[in-house]
Design a protein around this motif. Sequence first.
Motif, mmCIF file in Angstrom:
data_model
loop_
_atom_site.group_PDB
_atom_site.id
_atom_site.type_symbol
_atom_site.label_atom_id
_atom_site.label_comp_id
_atom_site.label_asym_id
_atom_site.label_seq_id
_atom_site.Cartn_x
_atom_site.Cartn_y
_atom_site.Cartn_z
ATOM 1 N N ILE A 1 23.525 64.497 45.239
ATOM 2 C CA ILE A 1 22.649 63.749 44.333
ATOM 3 C C ILE A 1 21.929 64.764 43.455
ATOM 4 C CG2 ILE A 1 20.725 62.134 44.164
ATOM 5 C CD1 ILE A 1 21.470 61.119 46.976
ATOM 6 N N THR A 2 22.092 64.619 42.145
ATOM 7 C CA THR A 2 21.543 65.621 41.233
ATOM 8 C C THR A 2 20.963 64.989 39.975
ATOM 9 O OG1 THR A 2 22.013 67.695 40.086
ATOM 10 C CG2 THR A 2 23.737 66.022 40.027
ATOM 11 N N TYR A 3 20.104 65.705 39.355
ATOM 12 C CA TYR A 3 19.603 65.303 38.042
ATOM 13 C C TYR A 3 20.386 66.075 36.984
ATOM 14 C CZ TYR A 3 17.085 69.745 38.390
ATOM 15 O OH TYR A 3 16.771 71.077 38.540
ATOM 16 N N THR A 4 20.345 65.555 35.787
ATOM 17 C CA THR A 4 20.893 66.285 34.649
ATOM 18 C C THR A 4 19.728 66.548 33.714
ATOM 19 O OG1 THR A 4 23.060 65.270 34.852
ATOM 20 C CG2 THR A 4 22.506 66.221 32.712
ATOM 21 N N TYR A 5 19.500 67.790 33.455
ATOM 22 C CA TYR A 5 18.367 68.204 32.635
ATOM 23 C C TYR A 5 18.851 68.427 31.205
ATOM 24 C CZ TYR A 5 14.190 70.781 31.275
ATOM 25 O OH TYR A 5 13.051 71.195 30.652
ATOM 26 N N GLY A 6 18.170 67.816 30.268
ATOM 27 C CA GLY A 6 18.498 68.047 28.858
ATOM 28 C C GLY A 6 19.943 67.711 28.520
ATOM 29 N N GLU A 7 20.606 68.665 27.897
ATOM 30 C CA GLU A 7 21.962 68.427 27.408
ATOM 31 C C GLU A 7 23.045 68.842 28.404
ATOM 32 O OE1 GLU A 7 22.137 70.141 23.481
ATOM 33 O OE2 GLU A 7 20.938 68.500 22.657
ATOM 34 N N GLY B 1 23.001 60.385 40.766
ATOM 35 C CA GLY B 1 22.011 61.189 40.091
ATOM 36 C C GLY B 1 21.272 60.448 39.004
ATOM 37 N N SER B 2 20.294 61.152 38.475
ATOM 38 C CA SER B 2 19.457 60.592 37.424
ATOM 39 C C SER B 2 19.572 61.423 36.154
ATOM 40 C CB SER B 2 17.998 60.548 37.884
ATOM 41 O OG SER B 2 17.524 61.870 38.082
ATOM 42 N N GLY B 3 19.211 60.796 35.074
ATOM 43 C CA GLY B 3 19.220 61.467 33.788
ATOM 44 C C GLY B 3 18.383 60.691 32.798
#
Length: 148
Positions: free
Chosen positions: A54-60, A88-90
């Motif tokens: 489970i991960t986030y995506t930061y920016g681009e 994940g989230s973004g």
Amino acid sequence: MKAKIVYASMTGNDEDMADILEEDLLDYGFEVDSSDVTFSDASDYLDSDLCIFITYTYGEGKMTDEIADFYDQLKTIDLTGKYFAVMGSGDKTYGEHFCENVFDFEKAFKELGASEITAPVTIENAPDDEAIDKIDTAAKEMADKLNG
């Protein structure tokens, strides 16, 4: 069935997702181990039947250092015979880069021989009621497929 959840969380959103999923999987009879990516090694997945990231995506879409380090470790192990799920989230304001890291990990797990057990779950920012429903549905799908 053993499940290993590794999560990367900058704001707490993805840790919340991991907590929701862990509770669901425990309710379905899984033995679950969860850990923050900074305290995990990709080889931790070798002792589990179900590998979840489970991960986030930061920016681009550029991976932060701790996510990139784990990704590099992951690419060195064989997960043939294991199942995986990614979540994940973004932020949708980044358009085509929304939750890009989730899909990077999906591709990596497939390349390592793991079988995808459910479609990726992506949410915008913090888990709201709709996102919780998506996580709950994914957990039920995992349980149905692995517990017979």
